[in-house]
Scaffold this active site. Structure first.
Site, PDB file in Angstrom:
ATOM      1  N   PRO A 110       0.830  -1.207   0.000  1.00 44.83           N
ATOM      2  CA  PRO A 110       0.000   0.000   0.000  1.00 44.83           C
ATOM      3  C   PRO A 110       0.861   1.253   0.000  1.00 44.83           C
ATOM      4  CG  PRO A 110      -0.801  -1.576   1.625  1.00 44.83           C
ATOM      5  CD  PRO A 110       0.526  -2.095   1.135  1.00 44.83           C
ATOM      6  N   CYS A 111       0.474   2.241  -0.810  1.00 45.79           N
ATOM      7  CA  CYS A 111       1.318   3.428  -0.940  1.00 45.79           C
ATOM      8  C   CYS A 111       1.433   4.192   0.376  1.00 45.79           C
ATOM      9  CB  CYS A 111       0.792   4.336  -2.039  1.00 45.79           C
ATOM     10  SG  CYS A 111      -0.870   4.980  -1.739  1.00 45.79           S
ATOM     11  N   GLN A 112       0.447   4.045   1.282  1.00 42.42           N
ATOM     12  CA  GLN A 112       0.514   4.772   2.544  1.00 42.42           C
ATOM     13  C   GLN A 112       1.751   4.388   3.352  1.00 42.42           C
ATOM     14  OE1 GLN A 112      -2.033   3.194   1.324  1.00 42.42           O
ATOM     15  NE2 GLN A 112      -3.939   4.331   1.582  1.00 42.42           N
ATOM     16  N   PHE A 167       6.155  11.636  -3.405  1.00 42.02           N
ATOM     17  CA  PHE A 167       5.400  11.418  -2.178  1.00 42.02           C
ATOM     18  C   PHE A 167       5.999  12.277  -1.072  1.00 42.02           C
ATOM     19  CE2 PHE A 167       2.863   7.725  -0.213  1.00 42.02           C
ATOM     20  CZ  PHE A 167       1.695   8.191  -0.776  1.00 42.02           C
TER      21      PHE A 167
END
Length: 495
Positions: A110-112, A167
């Site tokens: 997951p990118c989080q 990010f």
């Protein structure tokens, strides 16, 4: 573990593969198995996976477990935070030494998990410093690095959204590559668009690939097989994502652009045209409500015959179907059926809202409602006009163009499918579960566990299998070339 010990383990893996053994894959955050489908078709052995979502893990079990049954423990949901690579090796009866475990480590993290991880923080996660150990956002990446250390894979594949390139103002894949190169890997990353590889969907994804130094090759990425002019907006999104890419590092692989001479990208009609027409919702919603996700309906033969894409979806090795397939559940949104029918191909929410207002105005005139404050007027408006502000939700709706690939499917489809309104106005609905699976390039024999919403979520979260296959075939070729013996001349080996 010392560098010498790591090299010894990796050389042991190379020797095992040179005997003709299939490369063993461990996939973490596997979802239902989109990437696994590609890896399996390319000749890799799916040895184990880790997935915390119980419905996605059950889908994985249905499709990849031994005899595709649910009674084998390897294919049931496991939590990455609680399941170590050592546990998986032991449970599978593999050698407890790393050289006897997994050759390929794949991850759709997951990118989080990557938010705000800068160079110093990432190194802290890797074990050089414990100052960042308690930040929960880094937990999955920390566990991923532990899996790398525990299994010493020859190849690492990481898939994520392109936004991970920018990010929190920094380039996370560059940081990942920096850490993996320190651990003895050659790395590269790039953006791949699924439509360039035969998927009927415009979907941009970031791939990081690392290959152990012992194989002696630098990662490369597959060339496109289909041509598409990217829709307006995608180039701008790319520019934002690429803002922090360090071109001088040599790790970013130039994005492949398809040649115009290639076959055109697969359109929605070619992808869906042979699937059953679903129109019961227009006359008797009870028929749809009684239908189950695994109920099979017969295929139909579209005008012009079966497309090559439809043939592929029916005949994917190990997932073949003959007369029909399941997954024909759709959302019941009766307020919007008249809007869906009249909406033009390619139209989005502002156009849908204007059309709804026109339909409402006509209904008001027919019913001779003159008081806009009356309960009857207000009830009619609620029954006919979507409440969302067109300025705030311009892309909330979209009616697919039959000649073009669809927009990106998302996990949000588990709650809302308005982003994929069927191109066939006669059917006046959003896509079914099977149609979403087709747009994501899941073969028709692939089954999804859970209810309709869970199936949509699994599909939207997945790596498109055809994109996974393109990446997997490219990696398999690179591995095979690295493992090939040196040529012989006059009885002497030469490099």
């Amino acid at each position: 573990m010392t560098t010498a010990e790591q090299q010894q383990i990796r050389r042991g893996k190379v020797e095992r593969l040179r005997t003709g053994a299939q490369p063993r894959v461990l996939e973490v955050c596997s979802g239902a198995g989109g990437l696994s489908l590609g890896l399996l078709a390319a000749g890799f052995e799916l040895t184990a996976h880790v997935e915390v979502d119980p419905e996605a893990a059950e889908s994985y079990a249905l499709n990849f477990g031994p005899d595709k049954e649910l009674d084998d423990p390897w294919s049931i949901a496991r939590n990455m935070e609680r399941c170590s690579a050592e546990d998986l090796v032991r449970d599978l009866g593999l050698s407890t030494t790393a050289c006897g475990s997994f050759d390929i480590l794949a991850a759709g993290l997951p990118c989080q998990a990557f938010a705000r991880i800068g160079r110093s923080k990432l190194r802290a996660v890797a074990g050089e410093d414990d100052a960042f150990q308690k930040d929960p956002r880094a937990a999955l990446y920390r566990r991923f690095l532990e899996y790398v250390a525990d299994t010493q894979p020859l190849v690492i594949i990481i898939e994520n959204v392109p936004d991970i390139l920018n990010f929190g103002g920094h380039n996370v894949p560059e940081e990942i590559c920096d850490t993996l190169e320190e651990a003895g890997y050659r790395t590269a990353y790039t953006i791949l668009n699924a439509a360039y590889y035969g998927v009927p969907q415009v979907r941009e994804r970031l791939f990081v690939v690392a290959i152990a130094d012992v194989l002696g090759c630098t990662p490369s990425f597959p060339e496109p097989t289909h041509f598409l002019e990217l829709p307006r907006g995608y180039e701008g999104s790319r520019r934002v994502a690429l803002k922090h890419v360090d071109m001088e590092s040599g790790r970013f692989h130039e994005i492949h652009k398809p040649r115009r001479q290639l076959p055109k990208a697969v359109g929605v009609r070619a992808a869906l045209g042979d699937l059953p027409k679903i129109k019961e919702h227009l006359t008797d919603s009870r028929a749809i409500r009684r239908r189950r996700l695994d109920d099979v309906l017969d295929y139909r033969t579209p005008k012009g015959g079966l497309s090559g894409y439809a043939k592929l979806m029916r005949n994917w090795p190990g997932f073949e179907t003959v007369h029909g397939t399941g997954g024909h559940l759709v959302r019941l949104t009766p307020r919007d059926f008249p809007i869906f029918r009249r909406l033009a191909h390619g139209a989005d929410y502002p156009q849908a809202r204007r059309l709804a207002e026109e339909l409402f105005t006509d209904a008001v005139k027919r019913k001779k409602l003159t008081d806009s404050e009356s309960p009857a007027w207000l009830e009619l408006r609620q029954a006919m006009v979507p409440p969302y502000d067109p300025d705030k939700f311009p892309n909330k709706w979209w009616k697919m163009d039959p000649l073009k690939p669809s927009r990106t499917l998302t996990a949000h489809m588990g709650k809302d499918t308005y982003s994929h309104i069927h191109y066939d106005s006669y059917q006046a609905r959003t896509v079914s579960v099977r149609e979403a699976a087709r747009l994501q390039s899941f073969p028709d024999g692939f089954r999804f566990a859970g209810a309709m919403n869970a199936a949509f979520r699994q599909i939207g979260n997945a790596v498109p299998p055809l994109l996974g296959l393109a990446v997997a075939k490219s990696l398999k070729r690179q591995i095979d070339e690295a493992l090939a013996p040196a040529e012989e001349t006059d009885g002497r080996q030469v490099a």
